[in-house]
Design a protein around this motif. Structure first.
Motif, PDB file in Angstrom:
ATOM      1  N   SER A 121      -5.473   7.040  -4.824  1.00 31.18           N
ATOM      2  CA  SER A 121      -6.147   7.494  -3.680  1.00 31.18           C
ATOM      3  C   SER A 121      -6.000   6.690  -2.406  1.00 31.18           C
ATOM      4  N   ASP A 122      -5.217   5.810  -2.455  1.00 29.71           N
ATOM      5  CA  ASP A 122      -4.995   4.752  -1.374  1.00 29.71           C
ATOM      6  C   ASP A 122      -3.422   4.298  -1.191  1.00 29.71           C
ATOM      7  N   ALA A 123      -3.055   4.935  -0.357  1.00 29.08           N
ATOM      8  CA  ALA A 123      -1.523   4.701  -0.074  1.00 29.08           C
ATOM      9  C   ALA A 123      -1.112   2.942   0.127  1.00 29.08           C
ATOM     10  N   ALA A 124      -1.789   2.380   0.857  1.00 31.10           N
ATOM     11  CA  ALA A 124      -1.671   0.979   1.087  1.00 31.10           C
ATOM     12  C   ALA A 124      -1.582   0.315  -0.028  1.00 31.10           C
ATOM     13  N   LEU A 125      -2.489   0.432  -1.115  1.00 34.96           N
ATOM     14  CA  LEU A 125      -2.920  -0.351  -2.323  1.00 34.96           C
ATOM     15  C   LEU A 125      -1.756   0.127  -3.344  1.00 34.96           C
ATOM     16  N   ARG A 126      -1.382   1.440  -3.003  1.00 32.92           N
ATOM     17  CA  ARG A 126      -0.153   1.823  -4.239  1.00 32.92           C
ATOM     18  C   ARG A 126       0.943   1.206  -3.468  1.00 32.92           C
ATOM     19  N   THR A 127       1.429   1.117  -2.264  1.00 34.44           N
ATOM     20  CA  THR A 127       2.392   0.273  -2.073  1.00 34.44           C
ATOM     21  C   THR A 127       2.596  -1.196  -2.618  1.00 34.44           C
ATOM     22  N   ALA A 128       1.543  -1.945  -2.326  1.00 31.41           N
ATOM     23  CA  ALA A 128       1.563  -3.272  -3.349  1.00 31.41           C
ATOM     24  C   ALA A 128       1.525  -3.096  -4.587  1.00 31.41           C
ATOM     25  N   TYR A 129       1.197  -2.091  -5.331  1.00 31.58           N
ATOM     26  CA  TYR A 129       1.203  -1.797  -6.697  1.00 31.58           C
ATOM     27  C   TYR A 129       2.916  -1.450  -7.076  1.00 31.58           C
ATOM     28  N   LEU A 130       3.455  -0.789  -6.299  1.00 31.61           N
ATOM     29  CA  LEU A 130       4.838  -0.415  -6.388  1.00 31.61           C
ATOM     30  C   LEU A 130       5.715  -1.705  -6.193  1.00 31.61           C
ATOM     31  N   MET A 131       5.193  -2.446  -5.177  1.00 30.03           N
ATOM     32  CA  MET A 131       6.097  -3.725  -5.215  1.00 30.03           C
ATOM     33  C   MET A 131       6.223  -4.520  -6.196  1.00 30.03           C
ATOM     34  N   VAL A 132       5.037  -4.732  -6.949  1.00 31.49           N
ATOM     35  CA  VAL A 132       5.026  -5.371  -8.184  1.00 31.49           C
ATOM     36  C   VAL A 132       6.033  -4.780  -9.275  1.00 31.49           C
ATOM     37  N   HIS A 133       5.998  -3.311  -9.207  1.00 33.17           N
ATOM     38  CA  HIS A 133       6.776  -2.685 -10.264  1.00 33.17           C
ATOM     39  C   HIS A 133       8.374  -2.775  -9.918  1.00 33.17           C
ATOM     40  N   ASP A 134       8.525  -3.152  -8.611  1.00 25.77           N
ATOM     41  CA  ASP A 134      10.038  -3.173  -8.410  1.00 25.77           C
ATOM     42  C   ASP A 134      10.278  -4.791  -8.613  1.00 25.77           C
ATOM     43  N   GLU A 135       9.426  -5.731  -8.824  1.00 26.65           N
ATOM     44  CA  GLU A 135       9.631  -7.025  -9.402  1.00 26.65           C
ATOM     45  C   GLU A 135      10.005  -6.788 -10.969  1.00 26.65           C
ATOM     46  N   LEU A 136       9.163  -5.778 -11.449  1.00 26.42           N
ATOM     47  CA  LEU A 136       9.416  -5.555 -13.156  1.00 26.42           C
ATOM     48  C   LEU A 136      10.814  -5.148 -13.353  1.00 26.42           C
ATOM     49  N   GLU A 137      11.149  -4.114 -12.389  1.00 25.96           N
ATOM     50  CA  GLU A 137      12.442  -3.638 -12.539  1.00 25.96           C
ATOM     51  C   GLU A 137      13.540  -4.704 -12.564  1.00 25.96           C
ATOM     52  N   GLN A 138      13.541  -5.514 -11.528  1.00 26.09           N
ATOM     53  CA  GLN A 138      14.513  -6.548 -11.335  1.00 26.09           C
ATOM     54  C   GLN A 138      14.384  -7.646 -12.595  1.00 26.09           C
ATOM     55  N   GLY A 139      13.276  -7.816 -12.973  1.00 27.43           N
ATOM     56  CA  GLY A 139      13.112  -8.564 -14.307  1.00 27.43           C
ATOM     57  C   GLY A 139      13.669  -7.793 -15.485  1.00 27.43           C
TER      58      GLY A 139
END
Length: 213
Positions: A121-139
């Motif tokens: 329900s919050d696009a900006a919060l989801r952006t932060a959430y997805l940023m961390v999942h990008d970190e997970l992908e690289q790991g």
């Protein structure tokens, strides 16, 4: 003390300060909502100036990233210890027993679950959430490369990393909603089964089992 040692101490202190701010931000977002929580509110709760908050973070929503990242790095550490002779489910069961979460880590995990339920329900919060999942992908990339005995830049490795990350994100969101919103409880075996199924399904069975020669 060398210049490198001094820089490391500064970096460590900044990382600890960012994590402390992140914990306050996650609590305030959950208690008051994202829109009703300001940078000033986060700074006040953390005992810092608002100017310092903006020096650490690009936006108030990005304040959640250190807490979520800590959980991600902890999970990547578990995967890094994954021996070739064990399936993922077997390794997770053994590793969780050998490295139990501290009360502080449990609290962080619960805070992360709450944030995950709010990202829809919050696009900006989801952006932060997805940023961390990008970190997970690289790991994931070096872990998958080792399991498949392929170079890290191999297309199959990178596609598997992206697929596994997407599958884990779906599980994270579903479990978070079930626990936080619906009040459901999961046993360890249920969680391990979900993780095991996700990695096997996402990679068409390439990953999840033991490495066979």
């Amino acid at each position: 003390m060398t210049a490198d040692e001094g820089a490391l101490i500064i970096d460590t202190r900044q990382a600890e300060a960012r994590l402390a701010v992140s914990r306050h931000a996650c609590r305030l977002f959950w208690e008051n909502g994202v829109t009703r929580t300001s940078g000033d509110d986060i700074a006040s709760a953390a005992g810092l100036s608002t100017r310092t908050i903006w020096r650490y973070f690009r936006s108030k929503e990005s304040c959640v990233e250190p807490l979520l990242s800590r959980s991600t790095q902890r999970f990547l550490g578990v995967l890094d210890r994954w021996p070739p002779e064990l399936s993922l489910a077997e390794h997770l069961a053994v590793d969780m027993a050998a490295h139990p979460l501290s009360p502080e880590e449990v609290a962080d995990e619960m805070a992360g679950l709450r944030i995950a339920t709010m990202t829809r329900s919050d696009a900006a919060l989801r952006t932060a959430y997805l940023m961390v999942h990008d970190e997970l992908e690289q790991g994931f990339i070096p872990v998958i490369a080792r399991r498949l005995d392929l170079p890290e830049d191999d297309l199959t490795v990178r596609v598997c990393a992206a697929a596994v990350t997407g599958a884990f994100r779906v599980i994270d969101e579903d479990v978070s909603r079930a626990v936080i919103v619906d009040g459901r409880r999961f046993t360890q075996s249920e969680v391990l089964s979900l993780i095991d199924c996700a990695i096997r399904d996402a990679t068409n069975g390439r990953l999840g089992g033991p490495v066979t020669s």
